[in-house]
Design a protein around this motif. Structure first.
Motif, PDB file in Angstrom:
ATOM      1  N   GLY A  26      32.649  43.948  43.750  1.00  0.00           N
ATOM      2  CA  GLY A  26      32.255  45.121  43.616  1.00  0.00           C
ATOM      3  C   GLY A  26      30.962  45.130  43.131  1.00  0.00           C
ATOM      4  O   GLY A  26      30.398  44.502  41.862  1.00  0.00           O
ATOM      5  N   SER A  27      30.849  46.543  42.457  1.00  0.00           N
ATOM      6  CA  SER A  27      29.371  47.153  42.261  1.00  0.00           C
ATOM      7  C   SER A  27      29.479  46.099  40.403  1.00  0.00           C
ATOM      8  O   SER A  27      28.651  46.216  39.782  1.00  0.00           O
ATOM      9  N   THR A  28      31.357  47.070  39.776  1.00  0.00           N
ATOM     10  CA  THR A  28      31.180  46.957  38.516  1.00  0.00           C
ATOM     11  C   THR A  28      32.283  45.258  37.704  1.00  0.00           C
ATOM     12  O   THR A  28      32.394  45.602  36.284  1.00  0.00           O
ATOM     13  N   GLY A  29      32.502  44.496  38.508  1.00  0.00           N
ATOM     14  CA  GLY A  29      33.914  44.049  38.772  1.00  0.00           C
ATOM     15  C   GLY A  29      33.509  42.588  40.018  1.00  0.00           C
ATOM     16  O   GLY A  29      33.001  43.395  40.439  1.00  0.00           O
ATOM     17  N   LEU A  30      34.607  41.850  38.936  1.00  0.00           N
ATOM     18  CA  LEU A  30      34.946  40.242  40.376  1.00  0.00           C
ATOM     19  C   LEU A  30      36.385  40.279  39.821  1.00  0.00           C
ATOM     20  O   LEU A  30      36.856  40.383  38.674  1.00  0.00           O
ATOM     21  N   ARG A  31      36.613  40.005  41.579  1.00  0.00           N
ATOM     22  CA  ARG A  31      38.314  39.262  40.644  1.00  0.00           C
ATOM     23  C   ARG A  31      38.058  38.768  42.021  1.00  0.00           C
ATOM     24  O   ARG A  31      38.345  37.977  43.193  1.00  0.00           O
ATOM     25  N   ALA A  32      38.560  36.685  41.523  1.00  0.00           N
ATOM     26  CA  ALA A  32      38.762  35.448  41.966  1.00  0.00           C
ATOM     27  C   ALA A  32      39.948  35.365  42.027  1.00  0.00           C
ATOM     28  O   ALA A  32      40.437  35.264  41.543  1.00  0.00           O
ATOM     29  N   PHE A  33      40.712  35.130  43.411  1.00  0.00           N
ATOM     30  CA  PHE A  33      42.084  34.651  43.224  1.00  0.00           C
ATOM     31  C   PHE A  33      42.209  33.204  44.377  1.00  0.00           C
ATOM     32  O   PHE A  33      41.216  32.673  45.737  1.00  0.00           O
ATOM     33  N   LEU A  34      42.726  32.164  44.092  1.00  0.00           N
ATOM     34  CA  LEU A  34      43.042  31.357  44.676  1.00  0.00           C
ATOM     35  C   LEU A  34      44.385  31.641  46.337  1.00  0.00           C
ATOM     36  O   LEU A  34      45.163  32.511  45.229  1.00  0.00           O
ATOM     37  N   VAL A  35      44.420  32.254  47.237  1.00  0.00           N
ATOM     38  CA  VAL A  35      45.290  32.693  47.679  1.00  0.00           C
ATOM     39  C   VAL A  35      45.840  31.777  48.559  1.00  0.00           C
ATOM     40  O   VAL A  35      45.520  30.680  49.132  1.00  0.00           O
ATOM     41  N   GLY A  36      47.563  32.027  48.552  1.00  0.00           N
ATOM     42  CA  GLY A  36      48.651  31.220  49.510  1.00  0.00           C
ATOM     43  C   GLY A  36      47.995  31.496  51.282  1.00  0.00           C
ATOM     44  O   GLY A  36      48.033  32.494  51.395  1.00  0.00           O
ATOM     45  N   THR A  37      49.437  30.293  51.716  1.00  0.00           N
ATOM     46  CA  THR A  37      49.461  31.220  52.511  1.00  0.00           C
ATOM     47  C   THR A  37      50.130  32.412  53.484  1.00  0.00           C
ATOM     48  O   THR A  37      49.980  32.311  54.420  1.00  0.00           O
ATOM     49  N   ASP A  38      50.314  32.444  52.759  1.00  0.00           N
ATOM     50  CA  ASP A  38      51.193  34.158  52.536  1.00  0.00           C
ATOM     51  C   ASP A  38      50.516  35.372  52.572  1.00  0.00           C
ATOM     52  O   ASP A  38      50.354  36.635  52.361  1.00  0.00           O
ATOM     53  N   GLY A  39      49.247  34.648  51.927  1.00  0.00           N
ATOM     54  CA  GLY A  39      47.924  35.784  52.035  1.00  0.00           C
ATOM     55  C   GLY A  39      48.466  36.565  50.392  1.00  0.00           C
ATOM     56  O   GLY A  39      47.435  38.142  50.026  1.00  0.00           O
ATOM     57  N   LEU A  40      49.026  36.229  49.686  1.00  0.00           N
ATOM     58  CA  LEU A  40      49.261  36.969  48.504  1.00  0.00           C
ATOM     59  C   LEU A  40      48.567  36.339  46.864  1.00  0.00           C
ATOM     60  O   LEU A  40      47.741  34.544  47.528  1.00  0.00           O
ATOM     61  N   ALA A  41      48.273  36.403  45.576  1.00  0.00           N
ATOM     62  CA  ALA A  41      46.992  35.953  45.303  1.00  0.00           C
ATOM     63  C   ALA A  41      47.409  34.655  44.108  1.00  0.00           C
ATOM     64  O   ALA A  41      48.960  35.097  42.776  1.00  0.00           O
ATOM     65  N   LEU A  42      48.055  33.452  44.572  1.00  0.00           N
ATOM     66  CA  LEU A  42      48.638  32.087  43.450  1.00  0.00           C
ATOM     67  C   LEU A  42      48.071  32.840  41.946  1.00  0.00           C
ATOM     68  O   LEU A  42      49.208  32.493  41.554  1.00  0.00           O
ATOM     69  N   ALA A  43      46.786  32.898  41.950  1.00  0.00           N
ATOM     70  CA  ALA A  43      46.087  33.024  40.510  1.00  0.00           C
ATOM     71  C   ALA A  43      44.820  33.618  41.068  1.00  0.00           C
ATOM     72  O   ALA A  43      44.196  34.131  41.645  1.00  0.00           O
ATOM     73  N   GLU A  44      44.574  34.588  39.846  1.00  0.00           N
ATOM     74  CA  GLU A  44      44.038  35.254  39.497  1.00  0.00           C
ATOM     75  C   GLU A  44      42.538  35.090  38.129  1.00  0.00           C
ATOM     76  O   GLU A  44      43.377  35.783  37.246  1.00  0.00           O
ATOM     77  N   ARG A  45      41.446  35.424  38.428  1.00  0.00           N
ATOM     78  CA  ARG A  45      40.716  35.866  36.911  1.00  0.00           C
ATOM     79  C   ARG A  45      40.050  37.134  37.707  1.00  0.00           C
ATOM     80  O   ARG A  45      39.045  37.184  38.907  1.00  0.00           O
ATOM     81  N   ALA A  46      39.239  37.333  36.373  1.00  0.00           N
ATOM     82  CA  ALA A  46      38.563  38.675  36.737  1.00  0.00           C
ATOM     83  C   ALA A  46      37.324  38.446  35.186  1.00  0.00           C
ATOM     84  O   ALA A  46      37.169  38.511  34.558  1.00  0.00           O
ATOM     85  N   THR A  47      36.178  39.862  35.688  1.00  0.00           N
ATOM     86  CA  THR A  47      34.725  39.721  34.615  1.00  0.00           C
ATOM     87  C   THR A  47      34.324  41.063  35.581  1.00  0.00           C
ATOM     88  O   THR A  47      35.160  41.606  36.636  1.00  0.00           O
ATOM     89  N   SER A  48      33.654  41.607  34.562  1.00  0.00           N
ATOM     90  CA  SER A  48      32.745  42.611  34.853  1.00  0.00           C
ATOM     91  C   SER A  48      31.962  42.580  35.005  1.00  0.00           C
ATOM     92  O   SER A  48      31.135  43.788  35.507  1.00  0.00           O
ATOM     93  N   ARG A  49      31.398  41.889  35.489  1.00  0.00           N
ATOM     94  CA  ARG A  49      30.067  41.593  35.870  1.00  0.00           C
ATOM     95  C   ARG A  49      29.815  41.475  37.548  1.00  0.00           C
ATOM     96  O   ARG A  49      29.441  40.375  38.190  1.00  0.00           O
ATOM     97  N   GLY A  50      29.555  43.146  37.545  1.00  0.00           N
ATOM     98  CA  GLY A  50      29.938  43.230  39.166  1.00  0.00           C
ATOM     99  C   GLY A  50      28.250  42.906  39.749  1.00  0.00           C
ATOM    100  O   GLY A  50      27.179  42.607  38.786  1.00  0.00           O
ATOM    101  N   ALA A  51      27.704  43.192  40.703  1.00  0.00           N
ATOM    102  CA  ALA A  51      26.699  42.882  41.728  1.00  0.00           C
ATOM    103  C   ALA A  51      25.941  44.696  41.287  1.00  0.00           C
ATOM    104  O   ALA A  51      24.852  43.863  41.101  1.00  0.00           O
ATOM    105  N   SER A  52      26.217  45.193  40.428  1.00  0.00           N
ATOM    106  CA  SER A  52      24.924  45.997  40.211  1.00  0.00           C
ATOM    107  C   SER A  52      24.749  46.100  38.442  1.00  0.00           C
ATOM    108  O   SER A  52      24.023  46.182  38.352  1.00  0.00           O
TER     109      SER A  52
END
Length: 326
Positions: A26-52
């Protein structure tokens, strides 16, 4: 050391099971996911380095490397699919909007790849009937598709509400987003509280005042015909006259603005013939709780709340685009 080792083992398992590296940027942050076959996040990381917050296209590649570079090297077969403001004019790549009505295949057809192939980027969504002013979204279209994937009962006919800085109300039929409307409720609240005369009397830190919030909802519900521009001033006069304590004024204003959003949104939903169709809230638990409280004041409108549907939406789009196995 034991906890760190356990965490590393969990991430190795997540990497082995993942079907996609998904990014909600997004504009103010980023969340990255390892996505499983069921569409759920297996692992997640985040940073405040959004697009803006980034300057220059090369900065996007650097941030992706910092957040998910080790995932990408460990599983070079996994595609990276990103949604949100990363695909805007001021993002990594300006990806043209898909046009309503749109479903997963229509959005997948517009997915674009960055010049060096680091990531694929989802298009936003445009609604323009040629009569009313156009409306756009970036990122929420992916969350909507995720909600449809996780809750198939929403696919036939539903209204999906995404509370936030710019709240979105979307009408869905047969798995397609038919149209949507944006309400700047969250941004208006922030601007009024921080940069207007209304904020001068407000105090924070006292916890959520549900009674004051409900008073704001009821003001919009019962007397909304007086106009939000007039009613907003009560967030000052109720404090000046001592009718509400300073610590309650912010929640009163929140209730008033959300109340006006619901007043308009529920009428819009009814005009589309969806007043008996499911209504789903997609967003943070805290914010969805406020909307659930508000919906009760509007006749106990039944709703369901979903938290993070972006991973499921990203997997749906990746499969439709041939970027992940079905």
């Amino acid at each position: 050391m034991e906890n760190r080792a356990d965490g590393q083992a969990d991430e190795r398992r997540a990497l082995a099971l993942a079907s996609l590296i998904g990014v909600d940027w997004g504009s103010t942050g980023l969340r990255a996911f390892l996505v499983g076959t069921d569409g759920l996040a297996l692992a997640e990381r985040a940073t405040s380095r959004g697009a803006s917050t980034l300057s220059g296209k090369e900065a996007f590649a650097e941030v992706l490397e910092q957040v998910a570079g080790d995932w990408m090297r460990a599983r070079p077969d996994l595609k990276v699919l990103a949604c949100g403001m990363v695909g805007s004019l001021h993002g990594w790549l300006d990806v043209p909007y898909a046009v309503c009505p749109a479903n997963a295949p229509a959005l997948a057809a517009g997915v674009a790849v960055t010049p060096n192939g680091e990531a694929h980027i989802v298009p936003g969504l445009l609604y323009d009937d040629g009569e009313l002013p156009p409306d756009v979204m970036r990122g929420e279209e992916t969350q909507i598709l995720g909600a449809l994937a996780l809750r198939p009962e929403l696919q036939g006919a539903s209204c999906i509400v995404l509370p936030g800085t710019h709240s979105k109300w979307a009408q869905v039929r047969d798995g397609e987003v038919q149209r949507f409307a944006t309400h700047m409720t969250g941004e208006l609240y922030a601007v009024l509280r921080q940069h207007s005369v209304l904020g001068r009397l407000m105090e924070s830190g006292g916890g959520f005042d549900e009674a004051a919030f409900n008073d704001g909802i009821d003001a919009a519900r019962v007397n909304g015909h007086l106009g939000v521009g007039h009613q907003m001033f009560a967030a000052r006069t109720l404090g000046v006259t001592g009718r509400l304590p300073a610590a309650a004024l912010a929640d009163y204003l929140s209730g008033l603005l959300i109340g006006h959003e619901l007043r308009a949104g529920l009428a819009w939903r009814g005009e589309a013939g969806l007043d008996q169709a499911p209504l789903a809230l997609v967003g943070s638990r805290e914010l969805c709780r406020r909307y659930e409280l508000a919906l009760r004041r509007y006749g106990d409108v039944p709703s369901l709340a979903l938290d993070n549907t972006a991973p499921a939406g990203l997997l749906t789009l990746a499969r439709a685009a041939g970027l992940a196995p079905n």
